[in-house]
Motif scaffolding. Structure first.
Motif, PDB file in Angstrom:
ATOM      1  N   THR A 162       0.841  -1.201   0.000  1.00 50.11           N
ATOM      2  CA  THR A 162       0.000   0.000   0.000  1.00 50.11           C
ATOM      3  C   THR A 162       0.874   1.249   0.000  1.00 50.11           C
ATOM      4  O   THR A 162       1.985   1.242   0.539  1.00 50.11           O
ATOM      5  CB  THR A 162      -0.914   0.054   1.240  1.00 50.11           C
ATOM      6  OG1 THR A 162      -0.102   0.127   2.411  1.00 50.11           O
ATOM      7  CG2 THR A 162      -1.817  -1.161   1.310  1.00 50.11           C
TER       8      THR A 162
ATOM      9  N   ALA B 297       1.453   4.387  -6.823  1.00 48.21           N
ATOM     10  CA  ALA B 297       1.236   2.948  -6.991  1.00 48.21           C
ATOM     11  C   ALA B 297       2.430   2.292  -7.687  1.00 48.21           C
ATOM     12  O   ALA B 297       2.895   1.226  -7.273  1.00 48.21           O
ATOM     13  CB  ALA B 297      -0.053   2.693  -7.774  1.00 48.21           C
TER      14      ALA B 297
ATOM     15  N   VAL C 297       0.914  -6.540  -6.438  1.00 48.20           N
ATOM     16  CA  VAL C 297      -0.186  -5.585  -6.569  1.00 48.20           C
ATOM     17  C   VAL C 297      -0.003  -4.508  -5.506  1.00 48.20           C
ATOM     18  O   VAL C 297       0.293  -4.820  -4.354  1.00 48.20           O
ATOM     19  CB  VAL C 297      -1.561  -6.274  -6.386  1.00 48.20           C
ATOM     20  CG1 VAL C 297      -2.685  -5.259  -6.394  1.00 48.20           C
ATOM     21  CG2 VAL C 297      -1.798  -7.334  -7.444  1.00 48.20           C
TER      22      VAL C 297
ATOM     23  N   VAL D 255      -1.694  -0.601  -4.132  1.00 45.89           N
ATOM     24  CA  VAL D 255      -2.735   0.414  -4.213  1.00 45.89           C
ATOM     25  C   VAL D 255      -2.197   1.711  -3.624  1.00 45.89           C
ATOM     26  O   VAL D 255      -1.374   1.679  -2.700  1.00 45.89           O
ATOM     27  CB  VAL D 255      -4.022  -0.028  -3.484  1.00 45.89           C
ATOM     28  CG1 VAL D 255      -3.857  -0.035  -1.978  1.00 45.89           C
ATOM     29  CG2 VAL D 255      -5.219   0.813  -3.893  1.00 45.89           C
TER      30      VAL D 255
ATOM     31  N   CYS E 225      -4.266   1.577  -8.676  1.00 46.18           N
ATOM     32  CA  CYS E 225      -3.884   0.211  -8.351  1.00 46.18           C
ATOM     33  C   CYS E 225      -3.014  -0.302  -9.492  1.00 46.18           C
ATOM     34  O   CYS E 225      -3.414  -0.241 -10.652  1.00 46.18           O
ATOM     35  CB  CYS E 225      -5.121  -0.663  -8.161  1.00 46.18           C
ATOM     36  SG  CYS E 225      -4.724  -2.284  -7.474  1.00 46.18           S
TER      37      CYS E 225
ATOM     38  N   ARG F 206      -0.489  -3.442 -10.993  1.00 47.17           N
ATOM     39  CA  ARG F 206      -0.126  -4.859 -10.934  1.00 47.17           C
ATOM     40  C   ARG F 206       1.192  -5.026 -11.669  1.00 47.17           C
ATOM     41  O   ARG F 206       1.360  -4.492 -12.773  1.00 47.17           O
ATOM     42  CB  ARG F 206      -1.227  -5.707 -11.568  1.00 47.17           C
ATOM     43  CG  ARG F 206      -1.004  -7.184 -11.389  1.00 47.17           C
ATOM     44  CD  ARG F 206      -2.277  -7.956 -11.675  1.00 47.17           C
ATOM     45  NE  ARG F 206      -1.937  -9.343 -11.877  1.00 47.17           N
ATOM     46  CZ  ARG F 206      -2.804 -10.300 -12.039  1.00 47.17           C
ATOM     47  NH1 ARG F 206      -4.100 -10.017 -12.042  1.00 47.17           N
ATOM     48  NH2 ARG F 206      -2.421 -11.548 -12.207  1.00 47.17           N
TER      49      ARG F 206
ATOM     50  N   ALA G 169     -10.233   1.313  -1.746  1.00 52.53           N
ATOM     51  CA  ALA G 169      -8.899   0.786  -2.031  1.00 52.53           C
ATOM     52  C   ALA G 169      -8.888  -0.746  -1.989  1.00 52.53           C
ATOM     53  O   ALA G 169      -8.280  -1.394  -2.847  1.00 52.53           O
ATOM     54  CB  ALA G 169      -7.888   1.356  -1.032  1.00 52.53           C
TER      55      ALA G 169
ATOM     56  N   LEU H 197     -10.429  -2.092  -5.145  1.00 54.58           N
ATOM     57  CA  LEU H 197      -9.508  -2.015  -6.280  1.00 54.58           C
ATOM     58  C   LEU H 197      -8.496  -3.151  -6.246  1.00 54.58           C
ATOM     59  O   LEU H 197      -8.191  -3.758  -7.281  1.00 54.58           O
ATOM     60  CB  LEU H 197      -8.762  -0.679  -6.274  1.00 54.58           C
ATOM     61  CG  LEU H 197      -9.447   0.497  -6.926  1.00 54.58           C
ATOM     62  CD1 LEU H 197      -8.634   1.766  -6.705  1.00 54.58           C
ATOM     63  CD2 LEU H 197      -9.646   0.262  -8.410  1.00 54.58           C
ATOM     64  N   MET H 198      -7.972  -3.439  -5.077  1.00 57.35           N
ATOM     65  CA  MET H 198      -6.985  -4.508  -4.970  1.00 57.35           C
ATOM     66  C   MET H 198      -7.605  -5.879  -5.245  1.00 57.35           C
ATOM     67  O   MET H 198      -6.995  -6.713  -5.908  1.00 57.35           O
ATOM     68  CB  MET H 198      -6.323  -4.486  -3.593  1.00 57.35           C
ATOM     69  CG  MET H 198      -5.447  -3.259  -3.400  1.00 57.35           C
ATOM     70  SD  MET H 198      -4.709  -3.178  -1.770  1.00 57.35           S
ATOM     71  CE  MET H 198      -3.350  -4.313  -1.987  1.00 57.35           C
TER      72      MET H 198
END
Length: 164
Positions: free
Chosen positions: A26, A87, A98, A100, A124, A126, A154, A157-158
């Motif tokens: 994060t 991000a 991943v 966020v 977000c 990846r 958040a 989104l993840m």
């Protein structure tokens, strides 16, 4: 948003990430670590949660995440561009698959007509993929409500970034 909703989403995220062998990170500004806290409230989070960056100041965004001065000067801390850079930076400075990022105006002060209280930008990223950006305007809610709503968004989104 209720904290229980975030708890259910955090559990879902931890389970999905573990099933897929993904690690998460994060990068938080206005939430001040609340997403990280929601994740670490879940038993087993250490299997998937790599790290969290609380980058409340612009200096922290630059030093910890590599957000450029140019982005901050051109768009400000509360912007889609900054969230995306945060991000990407979280991925670059972690072992996560991943990440966020959240940056916004939680209030009660600090809002402007262009960036009112309740405006939050999310991104977000990846590893090896695209960065998804999202703008939410939660309105002039109490500070805690804006921050909790941002945590909830958040986590959504993840979870989406992990796929089905």
């Amino acid at each position: 948003m209720a904290e229980n909703t975030s708890n259910v989403k955090a559990i879902t995220l931890i389970v999905k990430a573990k099933e897929r062998g993904f690690r998460v990170a994060t990068a938080e500004s206005c939430t001040g670590g609340l997403v990280s806290a929601a994740l670490t409230d879940v038993p087993g989070a250490s299997d998937v949660f790599d790290r969290g960056f609380v980058t409340y100041s612009n200096a922290a965004k630059i030093d910890m995440l590599g957000v450029s001065d140019a982005i901050l000067a051109a768009h400000g801390a509360v912007s889609a561009e900054t969230a995306q850079a945060m991000a990407r930076g979280a991925l670059e400075h972690s072992l996560a698959d991943v990440a966020v990022a959240i940056t916004g105006v939680a209030g009660p002060g600090g809002g402007t007509p262009q960036k009112p209280v309740g405006l939050v930008h999310f991104a977000c990223a990846r590893r090896g993929g695209e960065v998804v950006a999202l703008e939410r305007r939660f309105g002039p809610l109490p500070r805690r409500d804006i921050r909790l709503a941002a945590v909830d968004q958040a986590l959504d989104l993840m979870i989406s970034a992990l796929g089905d």
